[in-house]
Design an enzyme around this catalytic site. Structure first.
Site, short mmCIF file in Angstrom:
data_model
loop_
_atom_site.label_atom_id
_atom_site.label_comp_id
_atom_site.label_asym_id
_atom_site.label_seq_id
_atom_site.Cartn_x
_atom_site.Cartn_y
_atom_site.Cartn_z
CE LYS A 110 -7.16 5.74 7.28
NZ LYS A 110 -7.50 7.12 7.65
CB SER A 152 -7.48 3.34 3.01
OG SER A 152 -6.57 2.52 2.34
CE1 TYR A 178 -3.60 4.26 7.11
CE2 TYR A 178 -3.64 2.37 5.63
CZ TYR A 178 -3.89 3.70 5.87
OH TYR A 178 -4.46 4.47 4.88
NE ARG A 222 -0.95 -1.59 -4.15
CZ ARG A 222 -0.74 -2.91 -4.11
NH1 ARG A 222 -1.19 -3.69 -5.08
NH2 ARG A 222 -0.10 -3.45 -3.09
C1 UD1 Z 1 -0.98 1.04 1.07
C2 UD1 Z 1 -2.45 0.80 1.24
C3 UD1 Z 1 -3.19 2.09 1.19
C4 UD1 Z 1 -2.64 3.02 2.21
C5 UD1 Z 1 -1.19 3.26 1.92
C6 UD1 Z 1 -0.64 4.16 2.99
C7 UD1 Z 1 -3.19 -1.31 0.30
C8 UD1 Z 1 -3.65 -2.03 -0.92
N1 UD1 Z 1 -2.94 -0.03 0.13
O1 UD1 Z 1 -0.79 1.37 -0.25
O2 UD1 Z 1 -4.53 1.85 1.44
O3 UD1 Z 1 -3.35 4.20 2.24
O4 UD1 Z 1 -0.51 2.03 1.94
O5 UD1 Z 1 0.72 4.30 2.93
O6 UD1 Z 1 -3.09 -1.84 1.37
N2 UD1 Z 1 6.55 -0.49 -3.94
C9 UD1 Z 1 7.80 -0.87 -4.43
N3 UD1 Z 1 8.90 -0.23 -3.92
C10 UD1 Z 1 8.83 0.76 -2.99
C11 UD1 Z 1 7.55 1.14 -2.51
C12 UD1 Z 1 6.43 0.49 -3.01
O7 UD1 Z 1 7.91 -1.76 -5.27
O8 UD1 Z 1 9.88 1.28 -2.57
C13 UD1 Z 1 5.35 -1.16 -4.50
C14 UD1 Z 1 4.55 -1.89 -3.42
O9 UD1 Z 1 5.00 -3.20 -3.27
C15 UD1 Z 1 3.14 -1.80 -4.01
C16 UD1 Z 1 3.14 -0.50 -4.81
O10 UD1 Z 1 4.52 -0.17 -5.01
O11 UD1 Z 1 2.94 -2.86 -4.88
C17 UD1 Z 1 2.47 0.65 -4.09
O12 UD1 Z 1 3.02 0.76 -2.78
P1 UD1 Z 1 2.70 1.99 -1.82
O13 UD1 Z 1 2.92 3.26 -2.52
O14 UD1 Z 1 3.46 1.78 -0.55
O15 UD1 Z 1 1.15 1.88 -1.55
P2 UD1 Z 1 0.26 0.63 -1.13
O16 UD1 Z 1 1.05 -0.33 -0.34
O17 UD1 Z 1 -0.44 0.14 -2.35
#
Ligand code: UD1
Length: 340
Positions: A155, A126, A151, A233
């Site tokens: 990795k 990841s 987590y 992202r």
């Molecule tokens: C993270 C990890 C990734 C991992 C994954 C597993 C990082 C950079 N990435 O992804 O390696 O495999 O988790 O689950 O550490 N968001 C919202 N509202 C929500 C959900 C998410 O605003 O309800 C935003 C988050 O703040 C983030 C983006 O959406 O900025 C993506 O979030 P998410 O889909 O959870 O993935 P990551 O956190 O990027």
């Protein structure tokens, strides 16, 4: 026929990879303890491909169970290891569960592969290994920073174990694929992400909010140092990601180093708000949302430099984020249809 052991084949990325393996003439064998999945996606894979896949409900920390699978399938020539827990929050609450499951499974698999004489290993890593990189887009040379969560630590540790293992096992070859943010579903609408309970990832939450299963999506933070204040992202269609596994398998024997890591992303940053707007434009469906506080542990911006994957794996993304959102939406509607 050459067989490939696919651990976690009943899960989101594993199931999409089964489809790509079968369409490339490779025969997968699935090991999955179904602790975070079900037969649902395996049934979908069968509908798409028309093929039966041998399935074993074995836990990947069970070395003797794995050895048994290898002895039943002497045609196995490689392993793709998807089986792992992936919730950042849960890993903070239950670190030992995460270390036991995610790290032990790598060790048990390596032991079982070694006894079975299987030498090709493709690992689901990841971008979390980079933390908040100093230079973005981030390439594979970037240092591992202190992990934000257990987590993330699993990795990093798994990659370290694999790097050490290739030094000790002279025939072992490892490709570690560092996923950015996989989203979307198979265009057939027959397989996709099946979150357990309340989704913590953005896209499954977004599609559930759009269909009315959740009241509204909370955007975690709008005061980041990014163009619109929300996190950046690198969202990649799960089908493109799945195809990279087949490309890795095709190239693994030619790689000069016995441990190689590759970024799997599009290389194009997309903010959380941009993603919401793109979904609305693509589907015509509004996403009820509000801005909320930052989520602890989130990195501000991370996107891939995928040039090594382009060059060495001869792979690149073919599908757009808009297509991924359309496919995720079709899948959400399909699931709603099934439950009614
Ligand atoms: C993270 C990890 C990734 C991992 C994954 C597993 C990082 C950079 N990435 O992804 O390696 O495999 O988790 O689950 O550490 N968001 C919202 N509202 C929500 C959900 C998410 O605003 O309800 C935003 C988050 O703040 C983030 C983006 O959406 O900025 C993506 O979030 P998410 O889909 O959870 O993935 P990551 O956190 O990027």
């Amino acid at each position: 026929m050459e067989q490939i052991l696919v651990t976690g084949g009943a899960g989101y990325i594993g199931a999409h990879t089964l489809v790509e393996l079968l369409s490339s003439g490779l025969a997968p064998v699935v090991v999955d303890n179904l602790s975070r999945s079900s037969h649902r996606l395996l049934d979908g894979v069968k509908k798409i491909t028309g093929k039966d896949i041998p399935f074993y409900p074995v836990d990947c920390t069970d070395e003797s169970g794995l050895k048994d699978v290898f002895s039943r399938h002497p045609q196995i020539t490689g392993v793709m290891h998807f089986a792992a827990f992936k919730s950042v929050n849960e890993s903070v609450e239950q670190p030992l569960l995460y270390y036991r499951n995610n790290v032990d499974s790598v060790i048990s698999l390596l032991e079982a592969m070694h006894s079975a004489g299987v030498h090709r290993f493709i690992f689901s890593s990841s971008c979390t290994v980079y933390g908040q990189p100093e230079v973005i887009p981030v390439d594979e040379q970037a240092p591992f920073l202190k992990p934000e969560s257990p987590y993330g630590a699993t990795k990093q540790m798994s990659e370290r174990i694999l790097e050490d293992a290739v030094k000790a096992f002279p025939r072992l070859k490892v490709v570690s694929l560092r996923y950015f943010n996989p989203i979307g579903a198979h265009p057939s609408g027959l397989i996709g992400e099946l979150p357990l309970g309340t989704p913590s990832n953005l896209v499954p939450y977004l599609t559930q909010a759009a269909i009315g299963k959740r009241k509204k999506l909370t955007v975690f933070g709008s005061d980041y140092q990014t163009p619109d204040g929300t996190c950046l992202r690198d969202f990649i269609h799960v089908v493109d990601l799945a195809k990279a596994h087949v490309s890795s398998l095709k190239k693994i024997d030619e790689l000069p180093n016995r441990f190689e890591a590759f970024n799997l992303g599009t290389g194009k940053p997309c903010s959380v708000l941009e993603l919401i707007r793109l979904f609305e434009k693509e589907t015509g469906v509004p996403v009820p949302h509000e801005i909320g506080p930052r989520r602890p542990g989130d990195v501000e911006k991370v996107y891939a430099d995928p040039s090594k994957s382009h060059r060495v794996l001869d792979w690149r993304t073919e599908l757009t984020v808009a297509e991924a959102l359309r496919d995720a939406w079709n899948w959400e509607k399909e699931m709603a249809h099934e439950t009614h």
